[in-house]
Write an enzyme that holds these catalytic residues in place. Structure first.
Site, PDB file in Angstrom:
ATOM      1  N   TYR A 153       6.909-118.598 -19.719  1.00  0.00           N
ATOM      2  CA  TYR A 153       6.413-118.269 -21.071  1.00  0.00           C
ATOM      3  C   TYR A 153       5.686-116.925 -21.128  1.00  0.00           C
ATOM      4  O   TYR A 153       5.467-116.293 -20.133  1.00  0.00           O
ATOM      5  CB  TYR A 153       5.619-119.418 -21.688  1.00  0.00           C
ATOM      6  CG  TYR A 153       4.340-119.928 -21.042  1.00  0.00           C
ATOM      7  CD1 TYR A 153       3.557-119.188 -20.182  1.00  0.00           C
ATOM      8  CD2 TYR A 153       3.889-121.221 -21.385  1.00  0.00           C
ATOM      9  CE1 TYR A 153       2.360-119.706 -19.676  1.00  0.00           C
ATOM     10  CE2 TYR A 153       2.710-121.743 -20.876  1.00  0.00           C
ATOM     11  CZ  TYR A 153       1.952-120.976 -20.028  1.00  0.00           C
ATOM     12  OH  TYR A 153       0.779-121.480 -19.533  1.00  0.00           O
ATOM     13  N   GLU A 154       5.459-116.501 -22.362  1.00  0.00           N
ATOM     14  CA  GLU A 154       4.833-115.188 -22.624  1.00  0.00           C
ATOM     15  C   GLU A 154       5.679-114.052 -22.048  1.00  0.00           C
ATOM     16  O   GLU A 154       5.168-113.059 -21.517  1.00  0.00           O
ATOM     17  CB  GLU A 154       3.414-115.169 -22.039  1.00  0.00           C
ATOM     18  CG  GLU A 154       2.475-114.159 -22.679  1.00  0.00           C
ATOM     19  CD  GLU A 154       2.381-114.284 -24.188  1.00  0.00           C
ATOM     20  OE1 GLU A 154       2.211-115.406 -24.696  1.00  0.00           O
ATOM     21  OE2 GLU A 154       2.510-113.239 -24.862  1.00  0.00           O
ATOM     22  N   GLY A 155       7.010-114.206 -22.179  1.00  0.00           N
ATOM     23  CA  GLY A 155       7.943-113.223 -21.591  1.00  0.00           C
ATOM     24  C   GLY A 155       8.274-113.631 -20.175  1.00  0.00           C
ATOM     25  O   GLY A 155       7.400-113.574 -19.302  1.00  0.00           O
ATOM     26  N   GLN A 214       9.446-109.216 -17.796  1.00  0.00           N
ATOM     27  CA  GLN A 214       8.333-108.371 -17.303  1.00  0.00           C
ATOM     28  C   GLN A 214       8.873-107.248 -16.430  1.00  0.00           C
ATOM     29  O   GLN A 214       8.436-106.104 -16.504  1.00  0.00           O
ATOM     30  CB  GLN A 214       7.323-109.200 -16.493  1.00  0.00           C
ATOM     31  CG  GLN A 214       6.744-110.411 -17.195  1.00  0.00           C
ATOM     32  CD  GLN A 214       5.963-110.061 -18.448  1.00  0.00           C
ATOM     33  OE1 GLN A 214       5.271-109.038 -18.491  1.00  0.00           O
ATOM     34  NE2 GLN A 214       6.083-110.882 -19.472  1.00  0.00           N
TER      35      GLN A 214
END
Lengths: 585, 585
Positions: free
Chosen positions: B431-433, B438
């Site tokens: 999650y969160e990319g 990244q």
């Protein structure tokens, strides 16, 4: 997700990377022509795909349940087990004299992979039975053999291995379970055993427990352990004094009951000695190679299934543009996702190559008439076994985790089914000797085999693969040959460093785990190249095996130099007051 | 197992590896003297240890439960949340104008680690609220700020981020949720959002949803997405047209409800625009650095807790002889176990160092008057953020898995509690990319920052650490300086390769993930050495930080050269017909 048995890959890798083709020419497989082999694997593949694989999800969800000393396996498991034994799969490896098919270890290995891919929890039960059959065949009295082998070989009964106690896991010297001579040639066993796989279940009427315990006058430590056979139901039909006291609530393999077994609460479980008194560990060693190979194959199996699931999802799921795609592209088109998928596939194939090669060496050791050659093959297998076990199970975990990552958020949802692979896989680096124990075994027992000649021959054979790859001069192999040559150089260097006369045991042990990984990168890379060379020779197809070999050599085997450094220069950092302080709570 | 907040480690790493001490001298922290910092971390550590950490096991077992649109969190969670907000922890970072404490990001980072160590599932709720506070502070109208910020800052209400839809995960261009202008300045939102963390719960009376949706006349793709605020309860006290339709059954973070949210089943949820129409993604980018840093800190947090558990077990569990011990030795005495434990501790400390350094750079960018210097600091932070997020969360998973391995069979039993760390950690690389995203961010957006000057300065600063390490000439550092110098050389080389004008995007992207890892090995190794040099300067203690730096450089950073090769020579193996065939099902 649907599992499809990778029959073509299995047969190809057996034939080439594992060297079954060459061994056949040497006469190792007089009764196994290519058609027979392919028919057996094909049929096993169909059974694994159609009957076993569909059990996996519900088995995880439902789990094995315990109540009042009884264990209920998940819906469908007992029925599948009966169909599986009826089809004769349980007796693949066992001696024909006891009703088995007497097929080679290589065939058993391939079928073991298939059952474990279908359902790791399902495949565990026969794996334990096979281990017991081996021990009984090798060490039990004729009477015990006659009484127990036919039904164990047919699968009418199953078997368990009872080693672990709460205070004794990796260290069997600490075992406390007791056995007393009853005076009639039998023994009375008492004590508690934990983590007993399929210690109780509803597949069969009887369960044959092999139990390690100490006689009253036994020496302390591992030289005072004896092996006993104690069935759940005694020959006269009465229940033996052994009960399942509960099952564990585990991270994975929920369908496989992991039992606490209590012996002798009513005076002692009746048991019979297998092998000689105080020689129980030697009996265990008999089956260790196959058992550890079997667990390595579980790693291959889970990696294979996780890879299939990830590939299917990556072809279907569309996110983001790639290669100038019009709309969103299937994520398999994104370089980073491709790297994950190729890593999964290449690692799986490398682990499979190592495991199958160990199986062929075992077969060679059994089929070779010349004692020296047979011993050399046995030692070669023994060298490969800890690598096959530890590397393949690490690969199982790593590949299953990558499979979750390929699925993104969906991978974290249990219903998707790929998180289960990760949970199931996580036991395999632990049981049947932790991977740390495997690394120690490799460094302390296997490298010295034949005064170092075994590992020297193995490294020379890896170099031979690289030499042939260089000679093939195929642009499709990219830099596979030079990269792999570097990995083998690193392995050679690290091996010499460990073997140096000046090396302290602590120094050698400190690098055991990176050394094992280093060995696996070289041997796994060579296995892939062996398959690639065969594909090039065949001169047809789209050269997928060549691509895998190249990917592995250029992207994974490149880790070899760093691992060699950890082995040869890393030990100093593990000891001393400063390291102690670093580990202070 | 008992968690003890690592307050001393956190303060030491903040001061040295993260450069907070140097930044304080530069005037970045005018209001944060050492005593204040230490008092805050100490108090947070006590709360995390005493109140949050005990929630974790039962939270996992019980899980968040859904029935009739309502979510019940596990016993103790809502009460702990109220105590936590009453103690003022929710407002650490927020502006004093809205009732916050206006403390630096470095302090928020440290406290974020502590809550997540206590219970990842607990810490997630405020992390989402903080993100929303940031977005509202930066982009919302004064009216919305006045109406929502005070209660979000106090924690009386919580907030959520609604991005993902079934067909739109990493690719927000595919979003379909709709918003229509209501004519009164408000909007009516409809559509389905999935994977909404704490989308519904029983902590508070109201939940403020930030929702990405498209206006009817919006352009296609990411330039047509707007951000809206839609509360569960409207200002007039009525329920908004948004409901939770269910919670996911996940691998881990069971106590954190992951909700499917349905907007507009009764005509449209009332919402207000945050920022400008069609500029929703820009608003999201505002909070991205902190959010991604927060998730990186979750990785550190789980790694820390898993390490504490493994160390405690390894000191207690006795198996096998070591160092000529009399009876069985604690397993921490075995070299292979020590390697695992030192790997766990060193990886955790390296990830912490990178995360905290990113936090200090964010603080520097905010506190520096000179716009050029502020921008440079912001870009430095932006460079570090994808590394902090991806490396730390990979470390969380790897360390948690090692923690299971140290526990052997006990690690596989859920009651032991360490398998939970592995399950919980597995969401953080997603999650969160995703960590793949990244790596792509690092290679495509961050390396080019300031025309490559940002990464050049970063690499120069890593070299400076190594230079000082070499000058220290401390035998206790072993070969840390030369090994780390090699890792930085490899990073430098790979960076230049990616930046070369001739490089195709596909080639650069193919190596993004190994490049990020390579960067992390160099930066993490430098962070550990920075702490080690400070410990050497202090001239007291048993030099545990020195030992960690040495271990990491000699045993982990040694992987750098292989990673660099994967970056610069590995891309060719990913493409073409053969690779396609390798990935055929």
């Amino acid at each position: 997700m649907t599992y499809r048995a990778p029959v073509t890959d299995i047969l190809f890798t057996l034939e080439h990377a594992a060297g079954l083709g060459r061994a056949r020419e040497e006469g190792v497989y007089p009764d196994l022509d290519g058609d027979t082999l392919s028919a057996v694997i094909d049929e096993a593949g169909a059974f694994a795909t159609d009957v076993v694989a569909p059990l996996s999800r519900e088995g995880d969800r439902h789990g094995a349940r315990f109540a009042d000393g009884a264990v209920t396996t998940p819906p469908g498991f007992a029925d599948a087990y009966r169909r599986w034994t009826a089809a004769g799969w349980n007796g693949v490896l066992a001696d024909e004299a006891h009703g088995g098919q007497g097929l080679p270890v290589a065939v058993w290995a391939a079928t073991t992979e298939l059952w474990a891919s279908g359902s790791l929890a399902f495949g565990l039960c026969p794996m334990l039975t096979h281990g017991a059959i081996e021990a009984i065949e090798a060490h039990a009295s004729e009477e015990l053999k006659e009484r127990y082998l036919p039904k164990l070989v047919s699968g009418e009964w199953t078997a368990t291995m009872n080693l672990t106690e709460p205070q004794a896991g990796s260290d069997l010297a600490l075992l406390r379970a007791k056995a007393e001579r009853a005076g009639d040639g039998s023994y009375r066993i008492s004590g508690q055993k934990i983590f007993i796989t399929y210690g109780e279940h509803d597949f069969t009427d009887n369960i044959v427990h092999l139990v390690l315990a100490r006689l009253p006058d036994a020496p302390a430590g591992t030289r005072g352990i004896s092996l006993f056979l104690a069935p759940k139901v005694l020959p006269d039909g009465s229940r033996n004094d052994v009960v399942c006291a509960g099952v564990e609530h585990k991270l994975g393999i929920h369908a496989s009951p992991t039992c606490t077994m209590v012996y002798g609460e009513k005076g002692g479980a009746v048991g019979w000695l297998v092998g000689e008194e105080n020689r129980g560990l030697a009996c265990m060693f008999t089956m260790m190679n196959n058992a550890r190979l079997g667990v390595g194959l579980e790693g291959v199996a889970i990696a294979e299934r996780a890879t299939q699931d990830a590939l299917a999802y990556a072809r279907e799921r569309r996110q983001g543009r790639a290669n100038g795609s019009d709309g969103a592209a299937p994520i398999i088109a994104h370089p980073d996702v491709r790297r994950m998928l190729l890593t999964m596939r290449a690692m799986t194939a490398a682990a499979r190559g190592i495991c199958y090669r160990a199986a062929v060496e075992i077969d060679r050791s059994r089929a070779t008439a010349d004692p020296a050659a047979a011993r050399a093959a046995h030692e070669r297998a023994s060298l490969l076994i800890p690598i096959a076990k530890a590397f393949s199970t690490d690969v199982g975990c790593e590949v299953a985790s990558l499979g979750v990552q390929v699925h993104g958020g969906m991978g974290y949802i249990e219903e998707t089914g790929v998180a289960q692979h990760m949970r199931d896989a996580r036991i395999t680096p632990i049981y049947e000797g932790t991977n740390g124990i495997q690394a120690i075994d490799l460094v302390t027992r296997k490298l010295p085999l034949a005064d170092g000649e075994t590992v020297r021959i193995e490294i020379a054979s890896l170099r031979d693969v690289v030499r042939r790859a260089a000679e093939a001069n195929a642009p499709e192999l990219g830099a596979a040959a030079p990269r792999l040559a570097e990995a083998i150089d690193a392995l050679d260097h690290a091996t010499a460093w460990i073997a140096a006369a000046s090396r302290s045991p602590a120094e050698a042990l400190a690098g055991a785990t990176p050394y094992l990984r280093l060995f696996a990168l070289a041997a796994g890379g060579a296995a892939l190249v062996e398959d690639a060379l065969a594909e090039l020779r065949a001169g047809e197809g789209a050269l997928g095996r060549v691509a895998l070999a190249r990917f592995f050599a250029e992207n994974i085997a490149t880790g070899a130099s760093g691992l060699a450094r950890s082995v040869t220069e890393g030990a100093g950092a593990l000891d001393g007051a400063a390291a102690e302080a670093a580990l202070a709570s």
